[in-house]
Design a protein around this motif. Structure first.
Motif, PDB file in Angstrom:
ATOM      1  N   ASN A   1      50.835 -16.569  -8.602  1.00  0.00           N
ATOM      2  CA  ASN A   1      52.246 -16.705  -8.919  1.00  0.00           C
ATOM      3  C   ASN A   1      52.850 -15.308  -9.018  1.00  0.00           C
ATOM      4  N   VAL A   2      53.396 -14.845  -7.907  1.00  0.00           N
ATOM      5  CA  VAL A   2      53.933 -13.486  -7.842  1.00  0.00           C
ATOM      6  C   VAL A   2      55.086 -13.304  -8.830  1.00  0.00           C
ATOM      7  N   GLY A   3      55.895 -14.360  -9.009  1.00  0.00           N
ATOM      8  CA  GLY A   3      57.032 -14.258  -9.932  1.00  0.00           C
ATOM      9  C   GLY A   3      56.602 -13.929 -11.344  1.00  0.00           C
ATOM     10  N   ILE A   4      55.552 -14.623 -11.810  1.00  0.00           N
ATOM     11  CA  ILE A   4      55.057 -14.353 -13.167  1.00  0.00           C
ATOM     12  C   ILE A   4      54.481 -12.949 -13.255  1.00  0.00           C
ATOM     13  N   GLY A   5      53.735 -12.539 -12.210  1.00  0.00           N
ATOM     14  CA  GLY A   5      53.173 -11.188 -12.215  1.00  0.00           C
ATOM     15  C   GLY A   5      54.247 -10.118 -12.295  1.00  0.00           C
ATOM     16  N   LEU A   6      55.306 -10.293 -11.493  1.00  0.00           N
ATOM     17  CA  LEU A   6      56.411  -9.336 -11.541  1.00  0.00           C
ATOM     18  C   LEU A   6      57.101  -9.339 -12.894  1.00  0.00           C
ATOM     19  N   GLU A   7      57.221 -10.548 -13.487  1.00  0.00           N
ATOM     20  CA  GLU A   7      57.867 -10.646 -14.801  1.00  0.00           C
ATOM     21  C   GLU A   7      57.070  -9.898 -15.857  1.00  0.00           C
ATOM     22  N   TYR A   8      55.742 -10.042 -15.834  1.00  0.00           N
ATOM     23  CA  TYR A   8      54.906  -9.334 -16.798  1.00  0.00           C
ATOM     24  C   TYR A   8      54.970  -7.817 -16.593  1.00  0.00           C
ATOM     25  N   CYS A   9      55.311  -7.404 -15.378  1.00  0.00           N
ATOM     26  CA  CYS A   9      55.419  -5.972 -15.083  1.00  0.00           C
ATOM     27  C   CYS A   9      56.865  -5.493 -15.180  1.00  0.00           C
ATOM     28  N   GLY A  10      57.706  -6.274 -15.827  1.00  0.00           N
ATOM     29  CA  GLY A  10      59.089  -5.879 -16.070  1.00  0.00           C
ATOM     30  C   GLY A  10      59.932  -5.819 -14.816  1.00  0.00           C
ATOM     31  N   GLY A  11      59.544  -6.580 -13.763  1.00  0.00           N
ATOM     32  CA  GLY A  11      60.305  -6.559 -12.526  1.00  0.00           C
ATOM     33  C   GLY A  11      60.086  -5.304 -11.691  1.00  0.00           C
ATOM     34  N   ASP A  12      59.161  -4.428 -12.130  1.00  0.00           N
ATOM     35  CA  ASP A  12      58.872  -3.185 -11.429  1.00  0.00           C
ATOM     36  C   ASP A  12      57.830  -3.469 -10.351  1.00  0.00           C
ATOM     37  N   GLU A  13      58.264  -3.510  -9.085  1.00  0.00           N
ATOM     38  CA  GLU A  13      57.359  -3.883  -8.004  1.00  0.00           C
ATOM     39  C   GLU A  13      56.247  -2.858  -7.822  1.00  0.00           C
ATOM     40  N   ALA A  14      56.560  -1.573  -7.984  1.00  0.00           N
ATOM     41  CA  ALA A  14      55.532  -0.537  -7.839  1.00  0.00           C
ATOM     42  C   ALA A  14      54.464  -0.693  -8.923  1.00  0.00           C
ATOM     43  N   PHE A  15      54.914  -0.996 -10.138  1.00  0.00           N
ATOM     44  CA  PHE A  15      53.979  -1.197 -11.247  1.00  0.00           C
ATOM     45  C   PHE A  15      53.102  -2.425 -10.977  1.00  0.00           C
ATOM     46  N   TYR A  16      53.719  -3.475 -10.431  1.00  0.00           N
ATOM     47  CA  TYR A  16      52.964  -4.695 -10.126  1.00  0.00           C
ATOM     48  C   TYR A  16      51.894  -4.401  -9.077  1.00  0.00           C
ATOM     49  N   GLN A  17      52.249  -3.624  -8.047  1.00  0.00           N
ATOM     50  CA  GLN A  17      51.265  -3.284  -7.026  1.00  0.00           C
ATOM     51  C   GLN A  17      50.144  -2.425  -7.603  1.00  0.00           C
ATOM     52  N   GLU A  18      50.488  -1.583  -8.563  1.00  0.00           N
ATOM     53  CA  GLU A  18      49.460  -0.786  -9.228  1.00  0.00           C
ATOM     54  C   GLU A  18      48.483  -1.684  -9.980  1.00  0.00           C
ATOM     55  N   MET A  19      49.023  -2.740 -10.645  1.00  0.00           N
ATOM     56  CA  MET A  19      48.163  -3.679 -11.362  1.00  0.00           C
ATOM     57  C   MET A  19      47.274  -4.461 -10.399  1.00  0.00           C
ATOM     58  N   LEU A  20      47.830  -4.844  -9.244  1.00  0.00           N
ATOM     59  CA  LEU A  20      47.031  -5.533  -8.227  1.00  0.00           C
ATOM     60  C   LEU A  20      45.895  -4.640  -7.747  1.00  0.00           C
ATOM     61  N   GLN A  21      46.218  -3.368  -7.501  1.00  0.00           N
ATOM     62  CA  GLN A  21      45.190  -2.443  -7.028  1.00  0.00           C
ATOM     63  C   GLN A  21      44.091  -2.273  -8.076  1.00  0.00           C
ATOM     64  N   MET A  22      44.472  -2.129  -9.331  1.00  0.00           N
ATOM     65  CA  MET A  22      43.486  -1.953 -10.391  1.00  0.00           C
ATOM     66  C   MET A  22      42.619  -3.196 -10.539  1.00  0.00           C
ATOM     67  N   PHE A  23      43.246  -4.370 -10.458  1.00  0.00           N
ATOM     68  CA  PHE A  23      42.489  -5.621 -10.561  1.00  0.00           C
ATOM     69  C   PHE A  23      41.466  -5.710  -9.426  1.00  0.00           C
ATOM     70  N   HIS A  24      41.885  -5.317  -8.232  1.00  0.00           N
ATOM     71  CA  HIS A  24      40.992  -5.350  -7.067  1.00  0.00           C
ATOM     72  C   HIS A  24      39.853  -4.349  -7.225  1.00  0.00           C
ATOM     73  N   ASP A  25      40.166  -3.141  -7.665  1.00  0.00           N
ATOM     74  CA  ASP A  25      39.157  -2.090  -7.759  1.00  0.00           C
ATOM     75  C   ASP A  25      38.122  -2.373  -8.847  1.00  0.00           C
ATOM     76  N   GLN A  26      38.489  -3.148  -9.849  1.00  0.00           N
ATOM     77  CA  GLN A  26      37.566  -3.426 -10.955  1.00  0.00           C
ATOM     78  C   GLN A  26      36.638  -4.597 -10.669  1.00  0.00           C
ATOM     79  N   ARG A  27      36.831  -5.246  -9.533  1.00  0.00           N
ATOM     80  CA  ARG A  27      36.069  -6.473  -9.268  1.00  0.00           C
ATOM     81  C   ARG A  27      34.557  -6.242  -9.309  1.00  0.00           C
TER      82      ARG A  27
END
Length: 847
Positions: free
Chosen positions: A743-769
């Motif tokens: 749910n991209v909408g919820i992810g963006l909402e948790y990141c304050g609508g900051d798309e760059a911040f959301y992509q950073e969280m996606l990258q971190m989630f991926h790298d920690q797998r």
């Protein structure tokens, strides 16, 4: 507590015992038997009636006393020579009476007593001997046969009742199982629906951020609104299942009833903005200012019931009144809701609390919903020890709702006060004929009466202009309140009057005075606190616009230093980003032990502490922090961070020593509410500009909700920086995430609508797998289920941060299994969790 059936049976036993005692007393007096037994039998009857009427003692005690007295009187009657041929009759009565108790051993005791009496007559009294006449022997044999028959009948009755009870209990158990299965089914369906619905909402939000035509934007807004309405119904089903499963619990903490009322007024004003209904909110000013109870559940109940009234009321108005009654434990909070809408028949009132019941359940009904609102409200009230009662005088009589909730009292000071009340004299001018329904006039009349009596001020009403002039001549008025219509009929007069007396106009949101006007404006809905603020000289408006935006005014916390503690680096990154946007300096650490060390070296204004960590958990870490330097941090606000938002969580964390709690992932609205609550005013720097008004309306009627959400969405996209940036350059494409169920909408909402911040969280989630999978696998192979549950707990919150709700839900299941050491469940679902984890990370790679 005795049931109605037990009470009737006990009454029968007491009555029969009294009759037998009376007859036996008369026989004793007539035949000159032992006279000392008469007062004893009378005393025994009095004791039985005292126990019955006073409901004293347990059910078993009452039955044992009655049985004992009955058998004693039976024995006393049977040991006399003259009673030989009547013993069988009395024995039959005793056996049949004892059969009411469903205890076979009492029957055998009565039979044994009968046999003993026969032997007593045969061996000691010799009333039965070889010389006994044949006729007398026949009478004795018939008596014995009657006693045996009574015993057989009594046994048969007991056995039948036991079978019926077993059958009834089985049906009850089956019914309970069916209800629970139904609730489980609804819960499962709701969770299954939530993912695609959130996908619809998320996709529409992402698409709305693109540079699209107005026509397509309107279509996407409709899709988004439809998804939100369905999401609201899913939330209702989840509330309902929680009530059915009995997992709902009420908190007990201090709250202000005026704050609850203000929130309700704000919500209802927004929902009623498209209609002409009169909303009258009335409250007893003498209500204690701080009560002890569950304010959130009370607000939820009021929202449900007021929205129900709003749905079925087309003209007239709605009246909410909150009063109280003193009790030994505090007060009973009394809430009454009246409306002028469609009433209900007596048969509909009998069914109104049934699950899924709707009075207009046909295909032509004009309002939506699942019929769960009233059952949910009833369940919430039941969890607080309260109850609800409905009244109506037929289809045209409107509906009355009466609620009572027991509450404790923290501060008995009246919730609404005005200084120098004895010096005030107010006049209210409303023409009753302008209201379409007489009930609305009564609503306003009652509110003014309650206000005047509760505040102890002098007040008068005028229903025509001549009456207002008379009040001016006869009384020294300090304030005048008039309706908008009355003002428009003669503006020059009221402008002149305002030169000497404060004059306030009760008006709608669109009413505007001339720039040089000296009048004051009180915006509808009309509420006592608005008047009190004016009487106390606090501003020239009722501050309703500010109240609507309460809790939403932009602010910063420059100079505030906090410590965020979590064993998950991704959660700390989110906390740093969110808190940093408020100007807060954030220190982080990955363990409770490190947190204690940092608190020993640094000074913090606030601590955010993960509740579940390996090593020192949140509770142990909090205890050690409180002990630093002999209690230097004993008053420091500590906020629990948790992904377990169970019912009663706030009370649980408070009992453990936390000041508040915030669910993970962190939502800005919840964070801001907590920051306002725990930080001193000096730490809050509010923006000077007007507050944004983006209230969340829950369970609004479809037409009203749609209009509000369209307006909110349009304003959101007109002022949201991220959206403006998206209009200039194409936003990132999240198709692979959406297809993976994120749910991209919820992810963006948790990141304050900051798309760059959301992509950073996606990258971190991926790298920690790789690291997280290795930890889970290692604990799985070692069968360390406790720590396995802790790691699953961490994955649950980080997955939800990026919007991977399905993965988060699976991690939650394994977290709970780890807490219970449910090895079978973990071994069955571990590989599925890793597979889902891999799919989510692969979808991120697809970006």
């Amino acid at each position: 507590m005795r049931t109605e059936a037990q009470t009737s049976m006990h009454l029968l036993m007491a009555g029969t015992l009294s009759i037998l005692s009376t007859l036996l007393s008369l026989i004793t007096l007539t035949l000159s038997w032992e006279l000392w037994t008469v007062p004893m039998m009378i005393a025994g009857c009095l004791v039985v009636w005292w126990l019955h009427i006073g409901r004293v003692g347990s059910e078993m005690l009452y039955e044992n006393i009655c049985t004992g007295l009955l058998l004693i009187e039976f024995f006393f009657f049977g040991v006399h020579e003259s009673s030989l041929f009547d013993i069988a009759l009395v024995a039959c009565i005793v056996i049949l009476l004892l059969s009411l108790l469903n205890r076979k051993r009492l029957l055998y005791m009565a039979l044994g007593l009968y046999v003993c009496q026969m032997l007593y007559h045969f061996l000691l009294l010799h009333t039965i001997s070889a010389s006994t006449r044949n006729g007398d022997i026949l009478r004795l044999l018939m008596g014995a046969a009657a006693v045996t028959g009574s015993l057989v009948i009594a046994r048969y009755r007991i056995n039948r009742r036991r079978r019926e009870k077993a059958k009834y209990d089985s049906m009850q158990e089956q019914l309970g199982t069916a209800v629970r299965q139904n609730a489980d089914f609804l819960s499962n369906v709701s969770h299954e629906l939530r993912t695609p619905v959130n996908m619809v909402i998320g996709i529409s939000e992402v698409a709305l951020g693109k540079d699209i035509s107005a026509e397509i934007r309107e279509d996407l807004l409709s899709i988004k609104l439809a998804g939100k309405r369905l999401s609201g119904q899913i939330n209702n089903i989840l509330d309902y299942t929680e009530i059915v499963e009995g997992t709902l619990s009420a908190t007990k903490k201090a709250y202000s009833i005026t704050s609850v009322m203000n929130d309700i007024i704000t919500m209802m004003a927004l929902q009623n903005s498209g209609s002409k209904l009169e909303m009258v909110f009335d409250m007893d000013p003498r209500l204690p200012s701080l009560l002890i109870g569950d304010a959130e559940k009370i607000s939820h109940v009021l929202r449900i019931l007021l929205e129900n009234s709003l749905k079925f009321t087309e003209e007239g108005g709605i009246n909410l009144w909150i009063g109280f009654r003193r009790e030994t434990y505090g007060i009973n909070l009394v809430i009454d809701i009246y409306d002028t809408g469609i009433g209900m028949t007596s048969s509909q009132l009998d069914q109104i609390v049934d699950d899924f019941y709707q009075a207009d359940s046909g295909s032509s009904r004009y309002v939506g919903g699942l019929g769960l609102g009233i059952p949910i409200a009833r369940g919430l009230l039941h969890s607080m020890g309260g109850f609800v009662h409905f009244e109506s005088e037929g289809q045209q009589g409107g509906l009355e709702v009466h609620i009572t909730i027991p509450q404790g009292v923290e501060d008995d000071t009246p919730c609404i006060q005005v200084p120098n009340s004895q010096q005030l004299c107010i006049a209210c001018f409303f023409k009753p004929e302008r209201y379409s329904r007489d009930e609305v006039r009564r609503y306003y009349d009652k509110m003014i009466l309650h206000l005047v009596e509760g505040l102890g001020i002098e007040g008068y009403q005028a229903h025509n202009f001549e009456g207002l002039l008379k009040l001016q001549r006869d009384h020294k008025l300090t304030h005048v309140f008039i309706a908008q219509t009355e003002y428009m009929a003669n503006p020059p007069y009221y402008e002149e009057l305002a030169e000497t007396v404060p004059v306030a106009v009760i008006a709608g949101k669109d009413f505007v005075l001339e720039e040089d006007s000296k009048l004051l404006v009180l915006r509808k809905p009309f509420f006592a606190l608005s008047i009190v603020n004016l009487l106390g000289g606090q501003g020239q408006d009722n501050g309703f616009e500010e109240a609507q935006a309460a809790g939403r005014r932009p602010f910063t916390c420059e100079g505030v230093r906090v410590l965020a503690v979590d064993d998950e680096e991704m959660n700390l990154r989110v906390a740093t980003g969110v808190l940093g946007s408020y100007g807060i300096q954030v220190d982080t650490c990955l363990s409770g032990k490190e947190a204690v060390e940092k608190c020993g070296r640094n000074d913090y204004d606030l601590i955010f502490l993960d509740h579940m960590m390996p090593g020192f958990d949140g509770v142990e870490t909090l205890r050690r922090i409180r002990e630093i330097d002999n209690g230097a941090y004993k008053d420091l606000p500590v906020i629990a961070l948790t992904a377990n938002t169970i019912s009663g969580a706030r009370e649980m964390f408070r009992n453990e020593g936390f000041n508040e709690f915030i669910p993970k992932p962190i939502e800005r609205s919840v964070l801001e509410r907590v920051l306002r609550r725990v930080l001193p005013d000096r730490c809050m720097q509010y923006d000077a500009g007007p507050a944004e008004q983006e209230p969340e309306i829950r369970e609004a009627p479809d037409q009203i909700q749609e209009a509000q959400e369209v307006s909110a969405a349009e304003s959101e996209f007109s002022r949201n920086d991220a959206a403006e940036a998206a209009a200039k350059e194409p936003p990132h494409t999240y198709g692979s995430l959406v297809r993976a169920g994120i749910n991209v909408g919820i992810g963006l909402e948790y990141c304050g609508g900051d798309e760059a911040f959301y992509q950073e969280m996606l990258q971190m989630f991926h790298d920690q797998r790789e690291e997280k999978e290795a930890e889970l696998t290692s604990l799985y192979e070692a069968a360390n289920w406790t720590d396995y549950g802790i790691k699953a707990h961490a994955l649950k919150s980080t997955a939800l941060t990026i919007g991977a709700e399905v993965l988060s839900g699976k991690a939650k299941e394994l977290e709970l299994a780890g807490k219970k050491a449910d090895e079978e469940f973990i071994r069955k679902n571990h590989q599925e969790l890793l597979q889902m984890y891999a799919e989510v990370c692969d979808s991120i790679s697809g970006l």
